[in-house]
Write a protein that holds these residues in place. Structure first.
Motif, PDB file in Angstrom:
ATOM      1  N   VAL A  28      21.859  32.744  21.697  1.00 58.01           N
ATOM      2  CA  VAL A  28      22.584  31.494  21.950  1.00 58.01           C
ATOM      3  C   VAL A  28      22.923  30.813  20.624  1.00 58.01           C
ATOM      4  CG1 VAL A  28      22.320  29.147  22.869  1.00 58.01           C
ATOM      5  CG2 VAL A  28      21.687  31.122  24.277  1.00 58.01           C
ATOM      6  N   VAL A  29      21.958  30.742  19.723  1.00 52.05           N
ATOM      7  CA  VAL A  29      22.187  30.105  18.427  1.00 52.05           C
ATOM      8  C   VAL A  29      23.284  30.844  17.662  1.00 52.05           C
ATOM      9  CG1 VAL A  29      21.149  29.632  16.168  1.00 52.05           C
ATOM     10  CG2 VAL A  29      19.897  29.086  18.266  1.00 52.05           C
ATOM     11  N   ARG A  30      23.225  32.168  17.668  1.00 47.86           N
ATOM     12  CA  ARG A  30      24.260  32.944  16.967  1.00 47.86           C
ATOM     13  C   ARG A  30      25.647  32.662  17.541  1.00 47.86           C
ATOM     14  NH1 ARG A  30      20.401  37.603  17.268  1.00 47.86           N
ATOM     15  NH2 ARG A  30      19.289  37.511  15.291  1.00 47.86           N
ATOM     16  N   GLN A  31      25.732  32.597  18.881  1.00 45.72           N
ATOM     17  CA  GLN A  31      27.030  32.309  19.507  1.00 45.72           C
ATOM     18  C   GLN A  31      27.537  30.931  19.111  1.00 45.72           C
ATOM     19  OE1 GLN A  31      25.996  33.642  23.741  1.00 45.72           O
ATOM     20  NE2 GLN A  31      28.224  33.803  23.652  1.00 45.72           N
ATOM     21  N   LEU A  32      26.639  29.946  19.095  1.00 49.81           N
ATOM     22  CA  LEU A  32      27.056  28.596  18.724  1.00 49.81           C
ATOM     23  C   LEU A  32      27.467  28.535  17.263  1.00 49.81           C
ATOM     24  CD1 LEU A  32      24.402  26.498  20.670  1.00 49.81           C
ATOM     25  CD2 LEU A  32      26.880  26.513  21.071  1.00 49.81           C
ATOM     26  N   GLU A  33      26.754  29.251  16.401  1.00 49.71           N
ATOM     27  CA  GLU A  33      27.084  29.231  14.975  1.00 49.71           C
ATOM     28  C   GLU A  33      28.404  29.954  14.696  1.00 49.71           C
ATOM     29  OE1 GLU A  33      22.693  28.958  12.884  1.00 49.71           O
ATOM     30  OE2 GLU A  33      23.598  30.931  13.148  1.00 49.71           O
ATOM     31  N   THR A  34      28.672  30.995  15.454  1.00 44.99           N
ATOM     32  CA  THR A  34      29.897  31.767  15.262  1.00 44.99           C
ATOM     33  C   THR A  34      31.121  30.977  15.684  1.00 44.99           C
ATOM     34  OG1 THR A  34      28.682  33.813  15.619  1.00 44.99           O
ATOM     35  CG2 THR A  34      31.057  33.931  15.855  1.00 44.99           C
ATOM     36  N   GLY A  35      30.955  30.167  16.727  1.00 49.50           N
ATOM     37  CA  GLY A  35      32.090  29.387  17.220  1.00 49.50           C
ATOM     38  C   GLY A  35      32.992  30.231  18.094  1.00 49.50           C
ATOM     39  N   GLY A  36      34.204  29.772  18.254  1.00 46.81           N
ATOM     40  CA  GLY A  36      35.170  30.501  19.067  1.00 46.81           C
ATOM     41  C   GLY A  36      35.005  30.284  20.556  1.00 46.81           C
ATOM     42  N   THR A  37      34.175  29.318  20.938  1.00 49.19           N
ATOM     43  CA  THR A  37      34.006  29.018  22.358  1.00 49.19           C
ATOM     44  C   THR A  37      34.631  27.663  22.654  1.00 49.19           C
ATOM     45  OG1 THR A  37      31.836  28.031  21.936  1.00 49.19           O
ATOM     46  CG2 THR A  37      31.849  30.338  22.546  1.00 49.19           C
ATOM     47  N   THR A  38      34.941  27.469  23.915  1.00 51.36           N
ATOM     48  CA  THR A  38      35.485  26.183  24.325  1.00 51.36           C
ATOM     49  C   THR A  38      34.371  25.140  24.291  1.00 51.36           C
ATOM     50  OG1 THR A  38      34.961  26.497  26.656  1.00 51.36           O
ATOM     51  CG2 THR A  38      37.101  27.355  25.889  1.00 51.36           C
ATOM     52  N   LEU A  39      34.766  23.895  24.395  1.00 46.53           N
ATOM     53  CA  LEU A  39      33.778  22.818  24.432  1.00 46.53           C
ATOM     54  C   LEU A  39      32.834  23.008  25.611  1.00 46.53           C
ATOM     55  CD1 LEU A  39      32.616  20.158  23.443  1.00 46.53           C
ATOM     56  CD2 LEU A  39      34.361  18.978  24.790  1.00 46.53           C
ATOM     57  N   GLU A  40      33.393  23.342  26.767  1.00 49.04           N
ATOM     58  CA  GLU A  40      32.573  23.542  27.971  1.00 49.04           C
ATOM     59  C   GLU A  40      31.578  24.688  27.776  1.00 49.04           C
ATOM     60  OE1 GLU A  40      31.047  22.368  31.417  1.00 49.04           O
ATOM     61  OE2 GLU A  40      32.726  21.358  30.457  1.00 49.04           O
ATOM     62  N   GLU A  41      32.049  25.787  27.194  1.00 51.44           N
ATOM     63  CA  GLU A  41      31.157  26.928  26.928  1.00 51.44           C
ATOM     64  C   GLU A  41      30.072  26.548  25.921  1.00 51.44           C
ATOM     65  OE1 GLU A  41      34.300  30.625  27.567  1.00 51.44           O
ATOM     66  OE2 GLU A  41      34.208  29.604  25.634  1.00 51.44           O
ATOM     67  N   SER A  42      30.451  25.806  24.905  1.00 51.65           N
ATOM     68  CA  SER A  42      29.488  25.371  23.899  1.00 51.65           C
ATOM     69  C   SER A  42      28.418  24.475  24.510  1.00 51.65           C
ATOM     70  CB  SER A  42      30.185  24.626  22.762  1.00 51.65           C
ATOM     71  OG  SER A  42      31.030  25.498  22.050  1.00 51.65           O
ATOM     72  N   LEU A  43      28.832  23.570  25.384  1.00 52.99           N
ATOM     73  CA  LEU A  43      27.867  22.690  26.048  1.00 52.99           C
ATOM     74  C   LEU A  43      26.915  23.495  26.933  1.00 52.99           C
ATOM     75  CD1 LEU A  43      30.106  19.641  26.982  1.00 52.99           C
ATOM     76  CD2 LEU A  43      28.255  19.708  25.308  1.00 52.99           C
ATOM     77  N   ALA A  44      27.461  24.481  27.657  1.00 56.75           N
ATOM     78  CA  ALA A  44      26.623  25.325  28.512  1.00 56.75           C
ATOM     79  C   ALA A  44      25.631  26.120  27.665  1.00 56.75           C
ATOM     80  CB  ALA A  44      27.487  26.259  29.351  1.00 56.75           C
ATOM     81  N   LEU A  45      26.090  26.635  26.530  1.00 60.77           N
ATOM     82  CA  LEU A  45      25.196  27.367  25.629  1.00 60.77           C
ATOM     83  C   LEU A  45      24.110  26.438  25.085  1.00 60.77           C
ATOM     84  CD1 LEU A  45      27.725  29.558  23.624  1.00 60.77           C
ATOM     85  CD2 LEU A  45      25.857  30.402  25.066  1.00 60.77           C
ATOM     86  N   TRP A  46      24.501  25.242  24.698  1.00 63.42           N
ATOM     87  CA  TRP A  46      23.531  24.269  24.178  1.00 63.42           C
ATOM     88  C   TRP A  46      22.463  23.966  25.222  1.00 63.42           C
ATOM     89  CZ3 TRP A  46      22.530  22.168  19.525  1.00 63.42           C
ATOM     90  CH2 TRP A  46      21.636  21.096  19.497  1.00 63.42           C
ATOM     91  N   GLU A  47      22.899  23.729  26.457  1.00 63.52           N
ATOM     92  CA  GLU A  47      21.947  23.429  27.534  1.00 63.52           C
ATOM     93  C   GLU A  47      21.010  24.604  27.778  1.00 63.52           C
ATOM     94  OE1 GLU A  47      24.708  22.380  30.617  1.00 63.52           O
ATOM     95  OE2 GLU A  47      24.760  20.271  29.993  1.00 63.52           O
ATOM     96  N   ARG A  48      21.548  25.819  27.757  1.00 58.79           N
ATOM     97  CA  ARG A  48      20.705  27.006  27.936  1.00 58.79           C
ATOM     98  C   ARG A  48      19.714  27.109  26.778  1.00 58.79           C
ATOM     99  NH1 ARG A  48      17.811  29.954  31.175  1.00 58.79           N
ATOM    100  NH2 ARG A  48      17.622  32.091  30.491  1.00 58.79           N
ATOM    101  N   GLY A  49      20.178  26.837  25.588  1.00 57.21           N
ATOM    102  CA  GLY A  49      19.296  26.868  24.427  1.00 57.21           C
ATOM    103  C   GLY A  49      18.157  25.866  24.549  1.00 57.21           C
ATOM    104  N   GLU A  50      18.451  24.686  25.050  1.00 58.23           N
ATOM    105  CA  GLU A  50      17.410  23.672  25.255  1.00 58.23           C
ATOM    106  C   GLU A  50      16.375  24.161  26.265  1.00 58.23           C
ATOM    107  OE1 GLU A  50      16.773  20.638  23.880  1.00 58.23           O
ATOM    108  OE2 GLU A  50      18.374  20.970  22.432  1.00 58.23           O
TER     109      GLU A  50
END
Length: 79
Positions: A28-50
């Motif tokens: 999840v952290v790697r995906q967030l650091e890489t970027g290229g996701t929509t805001l909605e996808e980023s928020l979902a990844l952040w929530e999963r990471g939490e």
């Protein structure tokens, strides 16, 4: 089967072992650091990471409690 002492709650992520949760959290952290996701996808990844971070913390807290209990049991009486 993994030892589940020290864990609380009963969500879907609760069935994860420490290593599984940690590895998924790293992804999840790697995906967030890489970027290229929509805001909605980023928020979902952040929530999963939490959620995953909480699972890891519960495992670590449980391990610490077990170590503390084992160390206390080995101490001679009166010390």
């Amino acid at each position: 089967m993994a030892d589940q002492r020290g864990r609380q709650g009963a969500g879907p992520q609760e069935s994860l072992g420490y290593e599984q949760a940690r590895d998924e959290l790293l992804q999840v952290v790697r995906q967030l650091e890489t970027g290229g996701t929509t805001l909605e996808e980023s928020l979902a990844l952040w929530e999963r990471g939490e959620e995953l971070a909480k699972v890891c913390q519960r495992w670590l807290d449980g391990a610490r409690a077990r170590l503390d209990a084992a160390m206390a049991a080995e101490e001679p009486a009166g010390e």
